[in-house]
Design a protein around this motif. Structure first.
Motif, mmCIF file in Angstrom:
data_model
loop_
_atom_site.group_PDB
_atom_site.id
_atom_site.type_symbol
_atom_site.label_atom_id
_atom_site.label_comp_id
_atom_site.label_asym_id
_atom_site.label_seq_id
_atom_site.Cartn_x
_atom_site.Cartn_y
_atom_site.Cartn_z
ATOM 1 N N TYR A 24 14.246 31.741 -1.729
ATOM 2 C CA TYR A 24 13.215 31.128 -0.889
ATOM 3 C C TYR A 24 13.751 30.114 0.112
ATOM 4 C CZ TYR A 24 9.941 33.310 -4.096
ATOM 5 O OH TYR A 24 9.235 34.235 -4.832
ATOM 6 N N ARG A 25 15.081 29.901 0.138
ATOM 7 C CA ARG A 25 15.609 28.898 1.059
ATOM 8 C C ARG A 25 16.818 29.386 1.845
ATOM 9 N NH1 ARG A 25 11.399 27.117 0.173
ATOM 10 N NH2 ARG A 25 10.770 25.000 -0.471
ATOM 11 N N THR A 26 17.160 30.672 1.770
ATOM 12 C CA THR A 26 18.320 31.177 2.496
ATOM 13 C C THR A 26 17.949 32.438 3.277
ATOM 14 O OG1 THR A 26 19.087 32.601 0.680
ATOM 15 C CG2 THR A 26 19.838 30.302 0.666
ATOM 16 N N ARG A 27 18.801 32.779 4.229
ATOM 17 C CA ARG A 27 18.587 34.007 5.005
ATOM 18 C C ARG A 27 18.720 35.244 4.127
ATOM 19 N NH1 ARG A 27 18.998 33.766 10.543
ATOM 20 N NH2 ARG A 27 19.956 35.836 10.589
ATOM 21 N N LEU A 28 19.641 35.179 3.153
ATOM 22 C CA LEU A 28 19.778 36.292 2.218
ATOM 23 C C LEU A 28 18.489 36.503 1.443
ATOM 24 C CD1 LEU A 28 21.359 38.432 0.633
ATOM 25 C CD2 LEU A 28 22.233 36.590 -0.831
ATOM 26 N N LEU A 58 15.491 35.638 2.394
ATOM 27 C CA LEU A 58 14.477 36.150 3.324
ATOM 28 C C LEU A 58 14.647 37.652 3.521
ATOM 29 C CD1 LEU A 58 12.170 35.580 5.328
ATOM 30 C CD2 LEU A 58 13.922 35.123 7.066
ATOM 31 N N ALA A 59 15.895 38.095 3.682
ATOM 32 C CA ALA A 59 16.159 39.527 3.839
ATOM 33 C C ALA A 59 15.778 40.293 2.577
ATOM 34 C CB ALA A 59 17.634 39.752 4.169
ATOM 35 N N THR A 60 16.085 39.716 1.418
ATOM 36 C CA THR A 60 15.760 40.374 0.150
ATOM 37 C C THR A 60 14.255 40.538 -0.018
ATOM 38 O OG1 THR A 60 17.745 39.432 -0.871
ATOM 39 C CG2 THR A 60 16.030 40.239 -2.344
ATOM 40 N N ARG A 61 13.500 39.495 0.306
ATOM 41 C CA ARG A 61 12.041 39.582 0.173
ATOM 42 C C ARG A 61 11.449 40.539 1.206
ATOM 43 N NH1 ARG A 61 9.886 34.685 1.428
ATOM 44 N NH2 ARG A 61 11.871 33.689 1.966
ATOM 45 N N CYS A 105 14.016 45.578 11.794
ATOM 46 C CA CYS A 105 14.385 44.211 12.198
ATOM 47 C C CYS A 105 15.894 43.980 12.147
ATOM 48 C CB CYS A 105 13.681 43.201 11.310
ATOM 49 S SG CYS A 105 11.896 43.120 11.568
ATOM 50 N N ILE A 161 17.899 44.541 9.378
ATOM 51 C CA ILE A 161 18.406 44.241 8.043
ATOM 52 C C ILE A 161 19.024 45.501 7.445
ATOM 53 C CG2 ILE A 161 17.777 43.523 5.706
ATOM 54 C CD1 ILE A 161 15.514 41.901 6.922
ATOM 55 N N VAL A 200 21.776 44.635 1.304
ATOM 56 C CA VAL A 200 20.841 43.832 0.505
ATOM 57 C C VAL A 200 20.760 44.370 -0.925
ATOM 58 C CG1 VAL A 200 18.422 43.169 0.229
ATOM 59 C CG2 VAL A 200 19.491 43.079 2.483
#
Length: 245
Positions: free
Chosen positions: A161-165, A167-170, A182, A184, A189
């Motif tokens: 919930y606090r990293t770009r990784l 964000l990509a995972t979600r 987008c 990704i 991932v």
């Protein structure tokens, strides 16, 4: 009442290891919508790999053994992804399911042959510490297990919930087609997800070995069953639900 409170305390402290196993099942299902049946076996394999540190350094501290299990779990997670998911069409759920069942049996057999099927002593930390309040007691090693497990859960949630990784995972978990549009890379991932869950599984296996005092190939089946139960009760794909469950 004392027996009930003692059992409840020990269950909550030791049950944090089941939370880590359940998170591993949940995270893979949430991202790929697949069940990785080999996850618990890979976790135990990672824990066994920590014992290799003792083969190289007979007087190695337990923390170094735990770190070896941590890395071994990550390697095992990557191998499971490459062999059971990367080269198999994801549109065929039965194929990936059966491949992970085969990997579970393979890892289990490797452990049995390497150890001759005998339980292996596992180093413990704070096993001589006992907190007492009258007749109520709390074991120091179980407190360590609970503390490390909570730190691992907090670190995972921070990454998600606090990293770009994260964000990509979600994004991949919610809508893989839109995530690909987008920019990704789904394969990256997915592979990273397996490595992260492998790291968690390795440390979970090490914590179980340390709290029990031994590691045995017989742990694979109960951990698989309990991990799946946690995943289902917590809601498929819900990490907070798996933690609570």
């Amino acid at each position: 009442m004392l027996d009930f409170l003692q059992s409840l305390s020990d269950g909550v402290l030791f049950g944090s290891t089941y939370a880590l196993i359940g998170i591993g099942f949940t995270l893979v299902f949430g991202v790929m919508h697949k069940i990785n049946m080999a996850y618990a076996a890979a976790s135990i394999g990672g824990a066994y790999s920590g014992l290799l540190v003792l083969k190289v350094m007979a007087a190695a501290p337990p923390a170094l053994v735990f770190f070896g299990a941590f890395l071994g779990g990550g390697v095992a997670g990557a191998l499971v992804y490459v062999t059971c998911f990367h080269f198999i069409p994801l549109r065929s759920p039965l194929a990936t399911l059966m491949s992970t069942v085969g990997m579970l049996l393979l890892i289990d057999e490797i452990v049995v042959h390497v150890t001759d099927g005998m339980p292996q002593n596992y180093p413990a930390m704070f096993d001589d510490v006992m907190l007492r309040a009258g007749e109520f007691t709390m074991r120091g090693d179980l407190l360590l297990v609970f503390g490390v497990a909570v730190l691992c859960m907090a670190a995972l949630l921070l990454v998600l919930y606090r990293t770009r990784l994260g964000l990509a995972t979600r994004a991949v978990a919610q809508q893989p087609v839109a995530a690909r549009l987008c920019g990704i890379r789904l394969e990256r991932v997915n592979a990273t997800t397996f490595i992260i869950t492998g790291l968690l599984g390795g440390i979970a296996g090490a914590l179980i070995g340390a709290s029990v005092g031994t590691l045995s190939p017989l742990l694979t089946t109960p951990l698989t069953v309990k991990g799946l139960i946690v995943t289902v009760i917590g809601g498929l794909g819900s990490i907070p639900g798996a933690i609570v469950a």
